[in-house]
Design an enzyme around this catalytic site. Structure first.
Site, short mmCIF file in Angstrom:
data_model
loop_
_atom_site.label_atom_id
_atom_site.label_comp_id
_atom_site.label_asym_id
_atom_site.label_seq_id
_atom_site.Cartn_x
_atom_site.Cartn_y
_atom_site.Cartn_z
N HIS A 115 -1.53 2.46 -6.28
CA HIS A 115 -0.01 2.59 -7.13
C HIS A 115 1.03 3.67 -6.44
O HIS A 115 1.65 4.28 -7.16
CB HIS A 115 -0.29 2.89 -8.58
N CYS A 116 0.74 4.03 -5.12
CA CYS A 116 1.51 5.29 -4.54
C CYS A 116 2.28 4.22 -3.39
O CYS A 116 1.70 3.52 -2.77
CB CYS A 116 0.84 6.33 -3.82
N LEU A 117 3.88 4.38 -3.28
CA LEU A 117 4.31 3.63 -2.40
C LEU A 117 4.34 4.32 -0.90
O LEU A 117 4.14 5.45 -0.79
CB LEU A 117 5.86 3.42 -2.86
#
Length: 117
Positions: A115-117
């Site tokens: 969930h980290c871009l």
């Protein structure tokens, strides 16, 4: 079995350590404190005792949950392990500028947080 693309190698203590295109270790077992220092140096960081506290919390989190935490779980884990003062986003951003969850995970030898871009 999925293969991870190797982008480049980091030379640490006369050993070649493979990195993926985003700078994460291809083989997590290649991590050592010297590898952490080399990755941090590429980011113009010198690891202090405060950095190592966070790195140790991250590595412990990964051992327990088999994933690197995104920012919100990282803040919570650091707060629980080191106290409310250190478990703040601003503290983590000061130590690991930019994206603390991603940078700290990379230095700690962990995969990119989900969930980290």
């Amino acid at each position: 079995m999925a293969t991870t693309e190797i982008y480049r190698y980091l030379c640490v203590s006369q050993q070649q350590v493979a990195l993926d295109p985003e700078g994460y270790l291809v083989t997590l077992d290649d991590w050592t404190p010297d590898v952490a220092r080399a990755i941090a140096a590429e980011e113009h960081l010198t690891l202090s005792e405060e950095h190592w506290e966070i790195i140790n919390v991250l590595r412990d989190f990964y051992q327990r949950f088999e994933q690197a935490p995104a920012m919100r779980p990282l803040v919570k884990a650091v707060g629980k392990a080191l106290g409310d003062e250190k478990g703040r986003s601003i503290h983590l951003m000061r130590l690991f500028p930019g994206s603390p969850a991603k940078l700290a995970a990379r230095i700690a030898g962990l995969p990119k947080p989900t969930h980290c871009l």
